[in-house]
Design a protein around this motif. Structure first.
Motif, mmCIF file in Angstrom:
data_model
loop_
_atom_site.group_PDB
_atom_site.id
_atom_site.type_symbol
_atom_site.label_atom_id
_atom_site.label_comp_id
_atom_site.label_asym_id
_atom_site.label_seq_id
_atom_site.Cartn_x
_atom_site.Cartn_y
_atom_site.Cartn_z
ATOM 1 N N LEU A 46 113.621 -3.200 141.278
ATOM 2 C CA LEU A 46 113.907 -1.769 141.349
ATOM 3 C C LEU A 46 112.871 -1.026 140.528
ATOM 4 C CD1 LEU A 46 117.773 -1.538 140.882
ATOM 5 C CD2 LEU A 46 116.473 -0.953 142.904
ATOM 6 N N VAL A 47 112.496 0.165 140.978
ATOM 7 C CA VAL A 47 111.491 0.953 140.283
ATOM 8 C C VAL A 47 112.087 2.314 139.959
ATOM 9 C CG1 VAL A 47 109.190 1.960 140.398
ATOM 10 C CG2 VAL A 47 109.665 -0.207 141.551
ATOM 11 N N ARG A 56 109.701 -0.819 136.010
ATOM 12 C CA ARG A 56 110.213 -1.835 136.928
ATOM 13 C C ARG A 56 111.325 -2.641 136.264
ATOM 14 N NH1 ARG A 56 107.309 -2.336 141.381
ATOM 15 N NH2 ARG A 56 105.225 -1.423 141.450
ATOM 16 N N TYR A 57 112.328 -2.967 137.061
ATOM 17 C CA TYR A 57 113.451 -3.778 136.601
ATOM 18 C C TYR A 57 113.634 -4.947 137.556
ATOM 19 C CZ TYR A 57 114.812 0.325 133.865
ATOM 20 O OH TYR A 57 114.837 1.372 132.994
ATOM 21 N N LYS A 58 113.759 -6.135 137.006
ATOM 22 C CA LYS A 58 114.073 -7.293 137.836
ATOM 23 C C LYS A 58 115.535 -7.189 138.251
ATOM 24 C CE LYS A 58 110.724 -10.324 135.739
ATOM 25 N NZ LYS A 58 110.468 -11.535 134.999
ATOM 26 N N ASN A 59 115.838 -7.642 139.448
ATOM 27 C CA ASN A 59 117.211 -7.550 139.956
ATOM 28 C C ASN A 59 118.206 -8.307 139.077
ATOM 29 O OD1 ASN A 59 116.559 -5.894 142.109
ATOM 30 N ND2 ASN A 59 116.220 -7.616 143.501
ATOM 31 N N GLU A 60 117.746 -9.355 138.403
ATOM 32 C CA GLU A 60 118.644 -10.148 137.553
ATOM 33 C C GLU A 60 119.123 -9.361 136.341
ATOM 34 O OE1 GLU A 60 115.360 -11.484 138.172
ATOM 35 O OE2 GLU A 60 116.145 -12.224 140.063
ATOM 36 N N GLU A 61 118.327 -8.416 135.846
ATOM 37 C CA GLU A 61 118.695 -7.678 134.638
ATOM 38 C C GLU A 61 119.457 -6.381 134.918
ATOM 39 O OE1 GLU A 61 114.465 -5.392 133.803
ATOM 40 O OE2 GLU A 61 114.825 -7.335 132.893
#
Length: 147
Positions: A46-47, A56-61
């Motif tokens: 996700l941005v 940016r964010y990883k989907n896991e976090e």
């Protein structure tokens, strides 16, 4: 006097076009909540876009996010009333008395949706032909026609 009032009205209209109304998009992680002008889908993440910066964010976090006025939360994937050990983002449609209804797109070609009920990230029931009328009445409260 007419020209002055027209000038004031034109000024107010031009100012209101720059004002933004509504709730901004956001991303919720374990660290907290961040608000953005826009949240976009990246290739694998996700941005969050704010002015000229991007985060940016990883989907896991990511725990939950809002995009275009719709809230998406991470919930366990359930197949045949059993947890699979995987998690996915589902759109939050309604909530009442600690229960939440989520909408998830099926993998079918007809682009249909499935609806699930969860309580604190624990699966409760899936909408089907038998229980849909009572669940719709509970969550969405249709108008009752007066006699």
């Amino acid at each position: 006097m007419k020209k002055l009032s027209l000038l004031i009205i034109a000024g107010l209209i031009s100012l209101t076009t720059f004002a933004k109304a509504g709730i901004p998009d956001y991303v919720i992680t374990a660290d907290g909540i961040q608000y953005y002008e826009k949240v976009r889908y990246g290739f694998t993440d996700l941005v969050g876009v704010e002015n000229s910066s991007r985060e940016r964010y990883k989907n896991e976090e990511v725990l939950a996010y809002m995009k275009n006025g719709r809230v998406y939360e991470k919930v366990p994937v359930v197949v045949n009333n059993r947890k699979t050990g995987r998690y996915t983002f589902m759109e939050l449609v309604a909530y009442r008395n600690g229960l939440k209804v989520y909408k998830n797109r099926t993998g079918n070609l007809d682009q249909s949706y499935e609806y699930f009920v969860y309580r604190s990230n624990e699966f409760v029931v899936q909408f089907d032909k038998r229980n849909a009328p009572s669940l719709n009445t509970f969550f969405f409260r249709p108008l009752i026609a007066s006699k």
